[in-house]
Write a protein that holds these residues in place. Structure first.
Motif, PDB file in Angstrom:
ATOM      1  N   GLU A 191      41.319  31.933  34.820  1.00 48.44           N
ATOM      2  CA  GLU A 191      41.648  33.279  35.280  1.00 48.44           C
ATOM      3  C   GLU A 191      42.449  33.217  36.564  1.00 48.44           C
ATOM      4  O   GLU A 191      42.338  32.267  37.345  1.00 48.44           O
ATOM      5  CB  GLU A 191      40.369  34.102  35.512  1.00 48.44           C
ATOM      6  N   GLU A 192      43.282  34.235  36.755  1.00 48.25           N
ATOM      7  CA  GLU A 192      44.046  34.370  37.991  1.00 48.25           C
ATOM      8  C   GLU A 192      43.106  34.858  39.090  1.00 48.25           C
ATOM      9  O   GLU A 192      42.349  35.810  38.886  1.00 48.25           O
ATOM     10  CB  GLU A 192      45.190  35.356  37.781  1.00 48.25           C
ATOM     11  N   VAL A 193      43.160  34.218  40.267  1.00 47.21           N
ATOM     12  CA  VAL A 193      42.246  34.559  41.351  1.00 47.21           C
ATOM     13  C   VAL A 193      43.033  34.810  42.634  1.00 47.21           C
ATOM     14  O   VAL A 193      44.026  34.137  42.911  1.00 47.21           O
ATOM     15  CB  VAL A 193      41.203  33.444  41.589  1.00 47.21           C
ATOM     16  N   PHE A 194      42.573  35.795  43.401  1.00 44.52           N
ATOM     17  CA  PHE A 194      43.196  36.097  44.698  1.00 44.52           C
ATOM     18  C   PHE A 194      42.768  35.060  45.722  1.00 44.52           C
ATOM     19  O   PHE A 194      41.598  34.701  45.822  1.00 44.52           O
ATOM     20  CB  PHE A 194      42.778  37.490  45.171  1.00 44.52           C
ATOM     21  N   ASP A 195      43.735  34.588  46.510  1.00 45.41           N
ATOM     22  CA  ASP A 195      43.448  33.633  47.579  1.00 45.41           C
ATOM     23  C   ASP A 195      44.551  33.756  48.628  1.00 45.41           C
ATOM     24  O   ASP A 195      45.703  33.397  48.365  1.00 45.41           O
ATOM     25  CB  ASP A 195      43.404  32.206  47.039  1.00 45.41           C
ATOM     26  N   PRO A 196      44.240  34.286  49.807  1.00 46.75           N
ATOM     27  CA  PRO A 196      45.282  34.482  50.829  1.00 46.75           C
ATOM     28  C   PRO A 196      45.888  33.181  51.337  1.00 46.75           C
ATOM     29  O   PRO A 196      46.925  33.206  51.995  1.00 46.75           O
ATOM     30  CB  PRO A 196      44.540  35.231  51.944  1.00 46.75           C
ATOM     31  N   THR A 197      45.247  32.021  51.045  1.00 44.14           N
ATOM     32  CA  THR A 197      45.806  30.743  51.475  1.00 44.14           C
ATOM     33  C   THR A 197      46.708  30.125  50.413  1.00 44.14           C
ATOM     34  O   THR A 197      47.246  29.036  50.621  1.00 44.14           O
ATOM     35  CB  THR A 197      44.678  29.750  51.830  1.00 44.14           C
ATOM     36  N   ALA A 198      46.868  30.789  49.287  1.00 48.98           N
ATOM     37  CA  ALA A 198      47.736  30.291  48.223  1.00 48.98           C
ATOM     38  C   ALA A 198      49.130  30.891  48.365  1.00 48.98           C
ATOM     39  O   ALA A 198      49.302  31.986  48.904  1.00 48.98           O
ATOM     40  CB  ALA A 198      47.158  30.641  46.853  1.00 48.98           C
ATOM     41  N   ALA A 199      50.137  30.170  47.875  1.00 48.43           N
ATOM     42  CA  ALA A 199      51.487  30.722  47.834  1.00 48.43           C
ATOM     43  C   ALA A 199      51.486  31.920  46.892  1.00 48.43           C
ATOM     44  O   ALA A 199      50.991  31.834  45.770  1.00 48.43           O
ATOM     45  CB  ALA A 199      52.467  29.661  47.350  1.00 48.43           C
ATOM     46  N   GLY A 200      52.029  33.038  47.352  1.00 47.44           N
ATOM     47  CA  GLY A 200      52.023  34.227  46.511  1.00 47.44           C
ATOM     48  C   GLY A 200      50.680  34.914  46.423  1.00 47.44           C
ATOM     49  O   GLY A 200      50.499  35.834  45.627  1.00 47.44           O
ATOM     50  N   LEU A 201      49.696  34.468  47.203  1.00 47.78           N
ATOM     51  CA  LEU A 201      48.371  35.083  47.334  1.00 47.78           C
ATOM     52  C   LEU A 201      47.459  34.868  46.139  1.00 47.78           C
ATOM     53  O   LEU A 201      46.325  35.346  46.132  1.00 47.78           O
ATOM     54  CB  LEU A 201      48.484  36.594  47.600  1.00 47.78           C
ATOM     55  N   TYR A 202      47.922  34.153  45.114  1.00 50.91           N
ATOM     56  CA  TYR A 202      47.102  33.955  43.927  1.00 50.91           C
ATOM     57  C   TYR A 202      47.216  32.514  43.433  1.00 50.91           C
ATOM     58  O   TYR A 202      48.216  31.826  43.667  1.00 50.91           O
ATOM     59  CB  TYR A 202      47.512  34.906  42.796  1.00 50.91           C
ATOM     60  N   GLY A 203      46.176  32.074  42.728  1.00 45.72           N
ATOM     61  CA  GLY A 203      46.178  30.813  42.016  1.00 45.72           C
ATOM     62  C   GLY A 203      45.524  31.023  40.670  1.00 45.72           C
ATOM     63  O   GLY A 203      45.124  32.142  40.324  1.00 45.72           O
ATOM     64  N   VAL A 204      45.378  29.940  39.896  1.00 47.46           N
ATOM     65  CA  VAL A 204      44.710  30.018  38.601  1.00 47.46           C
ATOM     66  C   VAL A 204      43.503  29.094  38.629  1.00 47.46           C
ATOM     67  O   VAL A 204      43.641  27.879  38.836  1.00 47.46           O
ATOM     68  CB  VAL A 204      45.653  29.625  37.453  1.00 47.46           C
ATOM     69  N   ALA A 205      42.311  29.693  38.477  1.00 52.72           N
ATOM     70  CA  ALA A 205      41.066  28.926  38.424  1.00 52.72           C
ATOM     71  C   ALA A 205      40.844  28.466  36.985  1.00 52.72           C
ATOM     72  O   ALA A 205      40.768  29.292  36.072  1.00 52.72           O
ATOM     73  CB  ALA A 205      39.896  29.778  38.908  1.00 52.72           C
ATOM     74  N   LEU A 206      40.750  27.148  36.801  1.00 51.97           N
ATOM     75  CA  LEU A 206      40.595  26.588  35.455  1.00 51.97           C
ATOM     76  C   LEU A 206      39.120  26.465  35.095  1.00 51.97           C
ATOM     77  O   LEU A 206      38.604  25.383  34.820  1.00 51.97           O
ATOM     78  CB  LEU A 206      41.299  25.232  35.378  1.00 51.97           C
ATOM     79  N   GLY A 207      38.431  27.629  35.124  1.00 51.47           N
ATOM     80  CA  GLY A 207      37.013  27.671  34.777  1.00 51.47           C
ATOM     81  C   GLY A 207      36.133  27.449  35.985  1.00 51.47           C
ATOM     82  O   GLY A 207      36.288  26.460  36.697  1.00 51.47           O
ATOM     83  N   ASN A 208      35.197  28.357  36.222  1.00 50.91           N
ATOM     84  CA  ASN A 208      34.267  28.222  37.334  1.00 50.91           C
ATOM     85  C   ASN A 208      32.970  27.538  36.919  1.00 50.91           C
ATOM     86  O   ASN A 208      32.521  26.589  37.557  1.00 50.91           O
ATOM     87  CB  ASN A 208      33.951  29.601  37.931  1.00 50.91           C
ATOM     88  N   LEU A 209      32.366  28.009  35.834  1.00 52.85           N
ATOM     89  CA  LEU A 209      31.120  27.414  35.345  1.00 52.85           C
ATOM     90  C   LEU A 209      31.352  26.545  34.116  1.00 52.85           C
ATOM     91  O   LEU A 209      30.622  25.578  33.886  1.00 52.85           O
ATOM     92  CB  LEU A 209      30.113  28.529  35.018  1.00 52.85           C
ATOM     93  N   ARG A 210      32.348  26.908  33.310  1.00 54.02           N
ATOM     94  CA  ARG A 210      32.684  26.127  32.116  1.00 54.02           C
ATOM     95  C   ARG A 210      34.146  25.708  32.179  1.00 54.02           C
ATOM     96  O   ARG A 210      34.990  26.449  32.679  1.00 54.02           O
ATOM     97  CB  ARG A 210      32.422  26.943  30.848  1.00 54.02           C
ATOM     98  N   THR A 211      34.437  24.539  31.672  1.00 54.53           N
ATOM     99  CA  THR A 211      35.806  24.027  31.678  1.00 54.53           C
ATOM    100  C   THR A 211      36.702  24.894  30.815  1.00 54.53           C
ATOM    101  O   THR A 211      36.348  25.250  29.688  1.00 54.53           O
ATOM    102  CB  THR A 211      35.840  22.583  31.164  1.00 54.53           C
TER     103      THR A 211
END
Length: 508
Positions: free
Chosen positions: A145-165
């Motif tokens: 899922e796409e996740v907000f992160d102010p330290t990422a370029a463009g303010l967003y990154g992609v989390a490749l699964g938090n609890l499951r791969t």
């Protein structure tokens, strides 16, 4: 929400009177499909607007003699069209070096997108190209899922699964034109160590090991032939907890991304010429030299009552667009210290200016009548407070009050020497649960003053010099308990404890 989904505005009464808030949700979409065409007049850049571009004011063109670098701004004024001609004069001085270009979109609000994919303006034979691509531009399936992160370029990154791969993240990257690509860089972080399996157009490369909870640039050696079209980069996690920000496909084996990677991270120069001049007892006028930074966004003004303070978030009081500001709602006879910074459109903030100070005028004479009187409106409907005005002027009344029945509305009528000053509602909002009623047995200092309906409305009640009696009346429906009052002509006075409005940051 704004048309392009970059900003959100909302109103809230959670902190008393209704206040309006605005926040940045994301950066504008970058221009797409940037191409070049050599003409007799120069090299013409053309591009397509991003998917959402209703709020776009225009486009900015940047050029650089090194691939993957921010470059210099070629068009200080935004280009309204979707093409731009780089004339021979623009290319003068390159001295045989390659020249690269990137295009960004800028909104009427001043928000600027990330730069487009890079193109080569001059000869492509044998030149290096280091191409960046945002993770969120790719394709992915649950549980990614796409996740907000102010330290990422463009303010967003992609989390490749938090609890499951999750499944793979698939990105499309323009094939390098001048030389074959030698290395793929991935900016990623992980909650726990895990690998990212890298494949390019189906060919497997060495896995990338992600070990740190903070962002890190990690590389894998690859072989990608130069040519036309695009290639598919597939990133498959070995476990959950990995977040990917962006990638860089580099033809230069000696190129190493740093920071956000290929973006402007140079702050503006520090602000000079800061001056602070008191404007009466409750305000200070600030002005300073305007910044010459061509990517300027706004200023940050910081204030404190202690010298040598850090220009930190808790001292931030305003972010004006012009080199001036009036700090108001201050305390009389108090020294205030100020520092100002400049912020560019990438969010880079300059070092703080030199400190400036100003002392607000003291009140002479000052009225401060503290009345230790308890009034329970369920026992009697009115209370009287006697005080003496030292001179003609204004005053406000503070009352330490708590609700006895949990009802949010509690109007109190004020009379000065028998003449009605109107009905004043008690602001229980600061001790309410959500939008419900006030918490019982929890006092709040309520300020009784004229209702402010226009900018010209008085901030306090008027009264001549001499002795006065202030009468408070409560209708039968109001059930509150007052435990102490303060009558004062000091409009900057704030009692200790919970008050019915926010004066400013701590120490301000």
């Amino acid at each position: 929400m704004s048309h392009d989904g970059t900003k959100l505005g909302y109103a809230s009464s959670m902190l008393g009177d209704i206040e309006f808030y605005f926040l940045v949700m994301r950066q504008p979409d970058a221009p797409q499909a940037v191409t070049t065409e050599v003409t007799d007049a120069g090299v013409r850049l053309s591009w397509q607007p991003g998917e959402f571009h209703t709020e776009t004011r225009g486009y900015l063109v940047y050029t650089s003699t090194a691939s993957g670098e921010p470059g210099r701004l070629l068009t200080p004024e935004p280009v309204s069209a979707t093409d731009y001609l780089t004339t021979p004069q623009t290319l003068t001085g390159v001295r045989g070096e390659p020249l690269y270009a990137r295009v960004s979109a800028i909104e009427h609000s001043g928000l600027e997108s990330l730069p487009s994919a890079e193109v080569i303006l001059t000869a492509t034979e044998g030149v290096h190209q280091n191409q960046y691509v945002e993770a969120e531009s790719g394709d992915y399936t649950a549980t990614a899922e796409e996740v907000f992160d102010p330290t990422a370029a463009g303010l967003y990154g992609v989390a490749l699964g938090n609890l499951r791969t999750s499944g793979p993240l698939v990105l499309s990257v323009e094939r390098p034109r001048g030389r074959p690509a030698a290395r793929l860089w991935v900016r990623a972080r992980a909650q726990r160590p895990a690998d990212i399996q890298v494949s390019i157009d189906g060919a497997q490369a060495r896995p990338v090991r992600v070990k740190d909870i903070g962002w890190a640039w990690l590389s894998a050696d690859v072989k990608v032939a130069a040519g036309e079209g695009s290639i598919e980069v597939r990133l498959t996690p070995s476990g959950p907890g990995i977040t990917v920000d962006r990638i860089c496909l580099a033809t230069d084996p000696g190129y190493t991304p740093t920071g956000l990677g290929g973006l402007d991270e140079t702050p503006p120069d520090a602000i000079t010429g800061l001056e602070a001049v008191p404007e009466g007892s409750y305000a200070v006028r600030l002005k300073w030299d305007a910044t010459a930074d061509e990517r300027f966004s706004h200023y940050n003004v910081y204030a404190c009552t202690e010298t040598g303070f850090d220009a930190a978030q808790e001292c931030l009081i305003a972010s004006p667009a012009r080199p001036e500001y009036i700090d108001w709602g201050l305390k009389a006879g108090t020294v205030y210290y100020y520092r100002v910074t400049a912020v560019d459109r990438s969010g880079n903030e300059s070092a703080p200016s030199q400190e400036a100070q100003a002392t607000t005028s003291a009140l002479d004479p000052r009225l401060f009548a503290e009345v230790s009187q308890t009034w329970n409106t369920t026992d009697k409907r009115s209370a009287e407070l006697a005080f003496t005005m030292p001179a003609d002027g204004q005053f406000v009344l503070w009352g330490n009050v708590q609700s006895l029945d949990g009802v949010r509305s509690a109007p109190i009528e004020l009379l000065l020497d028998g003449q009605s000053l109107g009905s004043q509602g008690i602001h229980f909002d600061y001790i309410c649960v959500g939008h419900g009623g006030p918490v019982l047995n929890t006092p709040v200092w309520n300020c009784f003053r004229p209702s402010i309906a226009t900018p010209d409305a008085p901030l306090a009640f008027g009264a001549p010099a001499g002795e006065h009696v202030l009468t408070l009346r409560a209708p039968e429906s109001v059930k509150v308990l007052f435990d102490g009052f303060v009558v004062t002509n000091d409009l900057g006075f704030e009692p200790e404890g919970t008050v019915d409005f926010v004066v400013g940051p701590e120490g301000h």
